[in-house]
Design an enzyme around this catalytic site. Structure first.
Site, PDB file in Angstrom:
ATOM      1  CG  ASP A 207      -1.876   1.083   1.334  1.00 38.97           C
ATOM      2  OD1 ASP A 207      -2.801   1.076   0.504  1.00 38.97           O
ATOM      3  OD2 ASP A 207      -1.745   1.957   2.214  1.00 38.97           O
ATOM      4  CD  GLU A 259      15.177 -13.404   5.351  1.00 35.44           C
ATOM      5  OE1 GLU A 259      14.338 -13.977   6.080  1.00 35.44           O
ATOM      6  OE2 GLU A 259      15.665 -12.291   5.605  1.00 35.44           O
TER       7      GLU A 259
HETATM    8  C1  NOJ Z   1      -4.286   3.208  -0.778  1.00 28.93           C
HETATM    9  C2  NOJ Z   1      -5.445   2.282  -0.596  1.00 28.93           C
HETATM   10  O1  NOJ Z   1      -5.732   1.681  -1.832  1.00 28.93           O
HETATM   11  C3  NOJ Z   1      -6.592   3.101  -0.046  1.00 28.93           C
HETATM   12  O2  NOJ Z   1      -7.797   2.397  -0.039  1.00 28.93           O
HETATM   13  C4  NOJ Z   1      -6.216   3.572   1.325  1.00 28.93           C
HETATM   14  O3  NOJ Z   1      -7.229   4.417   1.812  1.00 28.93           O
HETATM   15  C5  NOJ Z   1      -4.884   4.330   1.301  1.00 28.93           C
HETATM   16  N1  NOJ Z   1      -3.874   3.688   0.516  1.00 28.93           N
HETATM   17  C6  NOJ Z   1      -4.339   4.516   2.697  1.00 28.93           C
HETATM   18  O4  NOJ Z   1      -3.833   3.319   3.200  1.00 28.93           O
END
Ligand code: NOJ
Length: 554
Positions: A207, A259
């Protein structure tokens, strides 16, 4: 298939948003047993890798992207045993499993942050990004620099009364950024990753990975407004996004994955920027980093052959084999692709044909395969926190007109399995956590499975053909440039086998040659057509408006 290629180079990803996929216990919220119970849908559809958005313990203010414990499962989704069962059962059905790692931040309720915030000298004091800032006139605390959050309007710094300091929150105010310069934090995160890898997970979607490292000296961002991946930005994030140190963290994570059985585990970055920058996540100064990066341009691009050709050309240029482009046309943050295309199912079929036959990894978002559309939900009713930050005073008539959905709930409504009340997502009579689109009565998995002309069956046919045709999975791609404006044509070739793909994205019929090459005794025969009106005579393909064909050249 060439034997030396890793599995992820030819896979097809399917994203499940757990809260909205399938509710197994009648509480209106999707859960892990619900996903396990529907794995056969993925197998039947022909996707190969399941990516599950976060299901970790969380107060759910950002639907799980605000993690409170990376090592445990949110009780409404199930237990650690359920997570293990999900991995094992998916493997048993031949699917790979990818989890979603939020490495950039935690929930403000994470015990680490609660401790970090409590004083300037506790053991976790340095696990987050803290800064003094300065005092303005009248003693008002001012943030250390001009950084804006990734949502643009709010600043990236939040004031803490307890520490009388600012903490960095790159996304929403309740998601404090972790300090990846702290060795203990790093070690803990790597250990947590090892825990999931040890449980058998095949990889991770990372993310907001491009924001992990920021300029250590906290210098200002360039105040010049810019665009990134088709989205406007109020400043150029030169000190906060895609910094050199980010590429280095990619390499460190890769080492942790390696790893575990070498090349077998995969890292996919949610990163934004021009393809030439994103490539550095994969290979920077010749050390390996992430395996794949999502390419998000198709989320914003208008449905246009000319635009798509330019994008494909650019991706082929920046990600030549053995690098692998990862195409995304829909996800849980952005408008449903069918809604973007005016609800036109013929266009959705063309998009599906391109997605499943381009060189690279196609990514599908749950419901895309049946043509789910945005479900309008007024801003005032949003569960998603974003409207409260960026659209507090936006009138509803204007919101409705925006091409992008500010309230992401609209693209996260429950999966439509059946025509029944509850759509097969939850029990009839149980209020689902988000409303179910009223079109579920006709647009759902059960109904579409029985309709040979459905979008679902078109995706199934495309993915089955892809699976049976190594040239479509890993063959080279040759994009034709001498085609009519509204047409796209490319050829995929492997070991002397050639498959051509032609599409007409315009509103008038077109006749396009199946191949550039002189046929010289070879023949062109349709493998799949998106519409029965598509015909091939000799080597000329007659394409009605918004149609596509996959053609074997033998
Ligand atoms: C990107 C994610 O796809 C989204 O849904 C989220 O709100 C933000 N990152 C924050 O983690």
């Amino acid at each position: 298939m060439p034997d030396d290629l890793p599995w992820w180079a030819s896979t097809v990803i399917y994203q499940v948003y757990p809260r909205s996929f399938a509710d197994s216990n009648g509480d209106g919220i999707g859960d892990l047993p619900g996903i396990i119970g529907h794995l056969d849908h993925l197998v039947d559809l022909g996707v190969e890798t399941l990516w599950v958005s976060p299901f970790f313990d969380s107060p759910q203010h950002d639907v799980g992207y605000d993690v409170r414990n990376f090592r445990d499962v949110a009780p409404e989704y199930g237990t650690l045993d359920d997570a293990q069962a999900l991995i094992d059962e998916a493997h048993g059905k031949g699917l790979k499993v990818m989890f979603d790692l939020v490495l950039n931040h935690t929930s403000e309720d994470h015990p680490w942050f609660v401790e970090s915030r409590s004083s300037r000298d506790n053991p976790k004091a340095d696990w987050y990004v803290w800064a003094d800032g300065y005092r303005g006139r009248g003693g008002q605390p001012k943030p250390p620099n001009n950084w804006r959050s990734e949502l643009q309007l709010p600043r990236a710094w939040q004031w803490s009364e307890e520490r009388e300091q600012w903490y960095l929150a790159t996304f929403l105010w309740f998601q404090p950024d972790l300090n990846w310069r702290n060795p203990e934090l790093r070690a803990e995160m790597f250990d947590m990753i090892r825990m999931w890898l040890g449980r058998g997970v095949d990889g991770f979607r990372l993310d907001i990975f491009g924001s992990i490292m920021h300029d250590e000296a906290l210098r200002d961002n360039d105040p010049k407004p810019t665009f990134m991946n088709g989205m406007p930005r109020l400043q150029t994030p030169s000190r906060t996004v895609n910094t050199d140190e980010n590429f280095a963290v990619a390499g460190d994570l890769r080492a942790v994955c390696d790893e575990f059985e070498g090349d077998d585990r995969v890292l996919i970055g949610e990163v934004f920027g021009p393809p030439s920058t994103l490539r550095r996540y994969i290979e920077d100064q010749s050390h390996p980093g992430l395996h794949l990066v999502f390419l998000f341009e198709f989320l914003s691009a208008p449905y246009s052959a000319k635009r798509y050709r330019t994008l494909i050309e650019g991706f082929e240029h920046e990600f030549p084999a053995p690098l692998v482009p990862t195409y995304v046309v829909e996800n849980h943050d952005r408008a449903r692709s069918l809604s973007r295309m005016g609800g036109d199912l013929a266009r959705a079929r063309v998009m599906a044909a391109l997605l499943c036959t381009l060189r690279g990894v196609p990514t599908l978002y749950m419901g895309q395969e049946i043509g789910m559309e945005n479900t309008y939900i007024p801003l005032a009713d949003a569960n998603d926190p974003i409207p409260s930050v960026v659209a507090r005073r936006l009138p509803e008539w204007l919101n409705k007109k925006l091409p992008e959905r500010l309230n992401r709930d609209e693209v996260r409504t429950p999966m439509q399995w059946t025509a029944e009340p509850g759509a097969g997502f939850t029990d009839p009579g149980v209020p689902p956590w988000l409303p179910i689109h009223e079109n579920h009565r006709t647009r759902n998995v059960a109904t579409e499975r029985d309709d040979p002309g459905s979008l679902l069956n078109w995706y199934r046919d495309l993915l089955a053909l892809r699976k049976a045709t190594p040239a479509l999975q890993v063959g080279s791609l040759d994009l034709a440039t001498d085609v009519p404006d509204d047409a796209i044509r490319f050829e995929r070739t492997l070991d002397g086998t050639t498959v051509a793909v032609v599409a007409n994205l315009g509103d008038r019929s077109l006749v396009v040659p199946a191949t550039n090459a002189v046929l010289g005794g070879r023949t062109a025969a349709a493998l799949l057509v998106s519409d029965p009106g598509v015909t091939i005579a000799d080597h000329l393909v007659d394409l009605p408006p918004n149609t596509a064909a996959v053609i074997s050249i033998t």
